[in-house]
Design a protein around this motif. Structure first.
Motif, mmCIF file in Angstrom:
data_model
loop_
_atom_site.group_PDB
_atom_site.id
_atom_site.type_symbol
_atom_site.label_atom_id
_atom_site.label_comp_id
_atom_site.label_asym_id
_atom_site.label_seq_id
_atom_site.Cartn_x
_atom_site.Cartn_y
_atom_site.Cartn_z
ATOM 1 N N THR A 54 -12.281 5.363 52.886
ATOM 2 C CA THR A 54 -11.441 6.371 52.247
ATOM 3 C C THR A 54 -11.174 6.009 50.790
ATOM 4 N N THR A 55 -10.790 7.011 50.030
ATOM 5 C CA THR A 55 -10.512 6.809 48.606
ATOM 6 C C THR A 55 -9.456 5.735 48.390
ATOM 7 N N LYS A 56 -8.394 5.814 49.160
ATOM 8 C CA LYS A 56 -7.279 4.885 48.980
ATOM 9 C C LYS A 56 -7.674 3.459 49.345
ATOM 10 N N THR A 57 -8.355 3.285 50.465
ATOM 11 C CA THR A 57 -8.777 1.953 50.910
ATOM 12 C C THR A 57 -9.709 1.305 49.884
ATOM 13 N N LEU A 58 -10.655 2.089 49.388
ATOM 14 C CA LEU A 58 -11.632 1.561 48.443
ATOM 15 C C LEU A 58 -10.965 1.206 47.114
ATOM 16 N N TYR A 59 -10.046 2.046 46.665
ATOM 17 C CA TYR A 59 -9.343 1.778 45.415
ATOM 18 C C TYR A 59 -8.523 0.493 45.511
ATOM 19 N N LEU A 60 -7.760 0.346 46.595
ATOM 20 C CA LEU A 60 -6.911 -0.839 46.746
ATOM 21 C C LEU A 60 -7.754 -2.111 46.883
ATOM 22 N N THR A 61 -8.911 -1.998 47.535
ATOM 23 C CA THR A 61 -9.812 -3.149 47.641
ATOM 24 C C THR A 61 -10.352 -3.535 46.270
ATOM 25 N N ALA A 62 -10.748 -2.534 45.495
ATOM 26 C CA ALA A 62 -11.275 -2.795 44.154
ATOM 27 C C ALA A 62 -10.212 -3.428 43.265
ATOM 28 N N MET A 63 -9.009 -2.889 43.277
ATOM 29 C CA MET A 63 -7.930 -3.452 42.455
ATOM 30 C C MET A 63 -7.532 -4.826 42.952
ATOM 31 N N GLY A 64 -7.632 -5.061 44.271
ATOM 32 C CA GLY A 64 -7.340 -6.395 44.809
ATOM 33 C C GLY A 64 -8.318 -7.429 44.296
ATOM 34 N N LEU A 65 -9.616 -7.097 44.316
ATOM 35 C CA LEU A 65 -10.632 -8.002 43.780
ATOM 36 C C LEU A 65 -10.389 -8.274 42.305
ATOM 37 N N PHE A 66 -10.111 -7.217 41.558
ATOM 38 C CA PHE A 66 -9.886 -7.377 40.128
ATOM 39 C C PHE A 66 -8.677 -8.280 39.855
ATOM 40 N N THR A 67 -7.611 -8.086 40.613
ATOM 41 C CA THR A 67 -6.389 -8.856 40.403
ATOM 42 C C THR A 67 -6.591 -10.333 40.752
ATOM 43 N N VAL A 68 -7.243 -10.602 41.866
ATOM 44 C CA VAL A 68 -7.537 -11.991 42.246
ATOM 45 C C VAL A 68 -8.408 -12.662 41.191
ATOM 46 N N GLY A 69 -9.434 -11.943 40.732
ATOM 47 C CA GLY A 69 -10.293 -12.485 39.686
ATOM 48 C C GLY A 69 -9.540 -12.766 38.414
ATOM 49 N N THR A 70 -8.595 -11.889 38.068
ATOM 50 C CA THR A 70 -7.793 -12.062 36.853
ATOM 51 C C THR A 70 -6.931 -13.316 36.931
#
Length: 487
Positions: free
Chosen positions: A79-95
């Motif tokens: 779903t849009t929401k699941t994919l968005y939160l996963t993407a932002m989670g990866l970005f945040t951890v990487g940051t």
């Protein structure tokens, strides 16, 4: 004749859906160029060469390219929401991990984790626009979203230059962390699921071939500067890259349910628009790496001053990009795109003749007109290109265009930086003990070479833009779609 129904959403509902996507996309793309002005500090702090540090920018976009066949699959599976939160989670951890990194290797690895998040965010945003907005309003909506795509990377050097005046490079990551967390919270609250899930099966071999293809191609191009074109590593990388892409393409055309529907390239206007987008996206990323390097190395400017010199162009881009989307809804793409490339042709010609007597004011004006041209090109071209496709192919079209844009930006920046470095090295090799003036002349000769290459590409794109059409969706004999008139 196919009739594609739009979601019955109010203006307020569309805005609430787009807010977290715009915030997340802005932060992720801002991060693409945030390190550009910090390259001199990073070489000193991490004890690596300039060409090595360049991999922090290239690898970030490389990992996005590797996601080519995966993005369309993900958008049709989650779903849009699941994919968005996963993407932002990866970005945040990487940051977070980038901020605490103490070695170049660690920084590079976690920079690629950030890239994985970014690689999903942009297709999600574009696909959502195509889903929730009717065709007659897509230009304006796409214009707003493309403020992020072009404005965020261009303002990155200015912000990082300001921070580096007072803080070290670690704070470039810590400073965007609160905004990343805010984007996640906003997504949890207001983002809705609008995607159409078909649950396709993933083809592992396609992922492997794509990784080898795009990874080998970009690695080979990035290595030309330091190793030379005829080096064995470079040639093998390029051979593997082209071979992998050929095999990947053949496999997609034989699969009943391909990871990426490459038969979309049989739409003439989709193919033409994608080619134009690839060239246009090479320019802003490359200019915003070449000019800060030139400002600091040849003109002796501080990182903040170098970033500040690019700010007027960024502001102009922010103003014109949504306006060009609105104009597209009224007059179409061809006149806007052709005008944009005419402007770029003039500015790149002037940039390719920079000399030691060229003052800062002239360069800032040229940078302004460069981003005026880019602003007139990107929104109309991308919207017109994706409008050629039936709704059921939106995710594949978005995956193709977004990923090829990132890959072209990586290839363009690596190519132009490589040409600049090669020309500079060749000039200095003729001198035994070059003085400061000769070193500056070498830098200028490299800059001129890089912009000359950009000029050639822009002229090619200008010619291609003359063949742009709109108002029809085209199909070929394979009948992968149904035709319909687009007003």
């Amino acid at each position: 004749m196919a009739i594609e129904k739009e979601l019955n959403l109010t203006k307020k509902q569309r805005i609430l859906i787009m807010i977290p996507l715009l915030i997340g996309g802005f932060i992720a793309l801002l991060n693409e160029t945030l390190l550009n002005v910090a390259f001199p500090q990073l070489t000193s702090s991490l004890h690596v060469s300039t060409s090595t540090v360049q991999w922090l920018a290239t690898a970030y976009m490389l990992i996005i390219g590797i996601l080519v066949p995966v993005v369309a699959f993900l958008m049709e599976t989650f779903t849009t929401k699941t994919l968005y939160l996963t993407a932002m989670g990866l970005f945040t951890v990487g940051t977070i991990c980038c901020g605490f990194s103490q070695s170049f290797t660690a920084l590079l690895i976690f920079r690629m984790v950030q890239g994985a998040g970014t690689g999903m965010l942009m297709p999600i945003m574009t696909n959502t626009i195509l889903t929730i907005y009717p065709i007659e309003k897509r230009g304006s909506a796409m214009g707003i979203s493309l403020i992020i795509v072009v404005f965020a990377p261009t303002i990155g050097p200015t912000l990082s230059g300001l921070m580096l005046q007072y803080l070290n490079w670690h704070w470039l990551f810590f400073s965007i962390l609160p905004f990343a967390l805010f984007a996640i919270i906003t997504g949890l609250i207001s983002l809705k699921n609008v995607s159409n899930l078909t649950k396709p099966q993933i083809d592992v071999l396609s992922v492997i071939l794509s990784t080898i293809g795009f990874g080998g191609l970009i690695f080979g191009i990035c290595s030309i500067e330091s190793l030379g074109f005829l080096n064995g590593v470079v040639l093998i990388s390029l051979l593997c890259g082209f071979g992998g892409l050929i095999l990947f393409t053949k496999r997609q055309l034989t699969l009943k349910q391909p990871m990426l529907e490459l038969r979309l390239f049989r739409f003439p206007m989709f193919s033409l628009g994608t080619a134009i987008l690839m060239i246009s996206f090479m320019i802003p990323f490359s200019v915003n790496i070449i000019l800060p390097t030139y400002f600091q190395s040849s003109m002796g400017m501080t990182p903040f001053a170098a970033g500040l010199a690019l700010l007027p162009g960024s502001i102009l881009n922010m103003i014109i990009t949504p306006l060009s989307g609105h104009l597209f809804d009224r007059i179409g793409a061809k006149s806007l795109v052709t005008t944009g490339f005419c402007i770029l042709t003039v500015t790149m010609f002037c940039f390719s003749h920079i000399s030691g007597s060229t003052n800062l004011r002239t360069i800032i004006v040229l940078h302004l007109f460069t981003f005026l041209g880019i602003s007139l090109i990107n929104t109309p071209t991308q919207t017109n290109t994706l409008n050629q496709l039936p709704k059921k192919y939106n995710s594949h079209g978005v995956a193709i265009t977004n990923t090829l844009q990132q890959i072209s930006a990586a290839i363009g920046s690596s190519l132009f930086i490589g040409l600049m470095g090669a020309k500079q090295t060749k000039y200095l090799s003729k001198l035994k003990n070059p003085d400061i003036l000769q070193q500056h002349t070498a830098i200028i000769s490299g800059v001129d070479m890089a912009f000359t290459a950009a000029l050639i590409l822009i002229i090619i794109a200008l010619i291609l833009s003359l063949f742009l059409k709109q108002g029809e969706t085209w199909c070929k004999k394979d009948k992968i779609c149904e035709t319909s008139k687009i007003s």
